[in-house]
Motif scaffolding. Sequence first.
Motif, PDB file in Angstrom:
ATOM      1  N   UNK A 416       0.828  -1.202   0.000  1.00  0.00           N
ATOM      2  CA  UNK A 416       0.000   0.000   0.000  1.00  0.00           C
ATOM      3  C   UNK A 416       0.863   1.252   0.000  1.00  0.00           C
ATOM      4  N   UNK A 417       1.949   1.222   0.810  1.00  0.00           N
ATOM      5  CA  UNK A 417       2.829   2.396   0.834  1.00  0.00           C
ATOM      6  C   UNK A 417       3.514   2.597  -0.516  1.00  0.00           C
ATOM      7  N   UNK A 418       3.843   1.496  -1.175  1.00  0.00           N
ATOM      8  CA  UNK A 418       4.434   1.622  -2.504  1.00  0.00           C
ATOM      9  C   UNK A 418       3.453   2.310  -3.464  1.00  0.00           C
ATOM     10  N   UNK A 419       2.198   1.881  -3.416  1.00  0.00           N
ATOM     11  CA  UNK A 419       1.194   2.522  -4.266  1.00  0.00           C
ATOM     12  C   UNK A 419       1.052   3.998  -3.955  1.00  0.00           C
ATOM     13  N   UNK A 420       1.081   4.358  -2.662  1.00  0.00           N
ATOM     14  CA  UNK A 420       0.960   5.762  -2.273  1.00  0.00           C
ATOM     15  C   UNK A 420       2.175   6.576  -2.716  1.00  0.00           C
TER      16      UNK A 420
END
Length: 647
Positions: A416-420
């Motif tokens: 999720x942090x990668x997507x953000x």
Amino acid sequence: MRSRPSLPLWKPTTKSLSLKLSIVIVNYNVRHFLEQCLRSVERAMEGLDVDVWVVDNDSRDDSMKMVSDKFPWVHRIENKENVGFAVANNQAANQSKGDYILLLNPDTILPEDNLRQALEYMSDHPKCGALGIRMFDGAGIFLPESKRGLPTPWVAFYKIFGLSSIFPKSKKFARYHLGHLSNDENHRVEILAGAYMLMSREAWNKAGGLDETYFMYGEDIDLSYSIEKSGFEVHYMAEPSIIHYKGESTKKGSLNYVFLFYNAMLIFARKHLSKGYARMFSLLIRLAIYLRAGVSVAKRIVQRISLPIIDLLVFTGGMQVIIKYWESNHRFIEGGSYPDYYKWGITPLYGALWIIGLLFLGGYRKPIQLNRILMGLVLGTGLIFGMYALSPDDVRFSRALILLGAAWMAFGVLFLRFGLSLFPSLGLGFWKTGQTRAGFVGKSESFGVIKSILSHSGRRVDLLKSIDENELDQMLEAFDLNEVIFDAEHLSYSRIIELIRKYSSRGYHFQIAYPSEGWIIGSNSIHTQGETVGLKKYALASADSRRSKRTFDLSIVVFLWILTPVAIWMPRLSKLWWNSFAVLIHAKTWVGYAGNGEGLPTLKMGVIPIKQLNNNGLEKEVDEAYASTADINTDARTLVRFIRTGA
């Protein structure tokens, strides 16, 4: 409410003007904005009979010394206390002798032809008692307060409760900002903004000037309405438009602004509306204050809890799939299942404990850091096993599922942090955001001065390029710039405003420089002259930047492998997928130099070049810019562009 007719686009004449204009500017602690405003006024008043008045409301900066030293022809009134906007304007307007009076905010910029065209418009429209202008903020965005309707209770109701935003072009619901009238055309309107309000002396006198009951906000509404009641018309002129920084510098979301603004509306209602309407208006205003306060508090709460809630939902949803798999293949091969209270009660509790671990060790603190996330997850796992050991036997289920849950929580949070990270404006990704890549449009001999100003200001500028005005489009794209600095000593204000408006939709940050004076101004920021400390050089050579780039490369590899069933059949994703093995063993990197990178920090061969420039001579400069910034967000944007367009 009567309809306001649109006026045909008025074209300025070339006749000479014998009219005298008095310009009144009220200042309070905005020294550099005031200086910029007076510079633009000085250019715009050339060939006209103009006297300028600056009224200072007890500023604590050196505003009035600056006016005395640099603009000795300006009339000055220095109040020993802050008497408010209305009183200060009345002081100067009533002493001045011009046939016309212009109330002007100090945080405005006039194009060189503004005053002449505005006076000619007034001369050609004798029924017009007050004239407003189309205004843009410092980002080039149109300010809707340039033209407004009378804030009757229903008009205010539609504005306060958001109907004007839902139906922005409706003649009924968007009446507050006259959304049904084109911003690009001249119109007869009802209310003007006090930031720029040109009036005939006769209209000013009949209206009685500004009502000094108001301290801040609302005076312009009251004056516009009083001018109409005196038998004059109020007009809006679309060109030549001005810059008004208030759209950025005023914190309109603050409760103090809400109180001051809506209190001014109450004064207006008590003065001009019937008692029944005034009571209804008062009720609406109080509701608006409570509503805005509630929205402000709710927004802060949502901003704080949204990411933990998303983490919890992702974890709980994924665990249902994992539990079902574990039931069918390991725990209940011959039938059966875990109880619902374990799936939907204890499992979310585990997720909450991991989130507590992340909160306690700063896993949600900006900027997001991998080590804080991993340590938070380890702490959360320890809390869960501690709770498990102390729990009764009937609620102690599978330790294996706890370990699988820990793996899933780690994967979900990191993914999720990668997507953000692909949305740098959120500030929730792994990699450093907020890099400044600026272009300076002005005299080449002033470029060194601009470097010095920016360096001494304390602002980190990762890239600064000198740009020819005629190459602005190409250079903005080639160097992925996000800030443009205009040289006001080289360009006209008309040209600067034109360029700001042209590029406003692209999200650039615009600033205006005065190299010989040693300062740059933009939005609500001032950068002053000082010693040269230089810009950062080749960030790509640092260990932190290389570590971030390698982490990004490996994250994309994992992402592509997860998407294998889809990726191998899509042409562009397929190219990336087949190259992922070379990236994994560090034989390649996803994004590389556009040219050969000679003289720059060594970089593995790129699967995709940072820019497809077709040998137009910019490769070396683009590569130097990339090495100077080493911004992972640039890599992410390059990959997204390749997937979308193949370039």
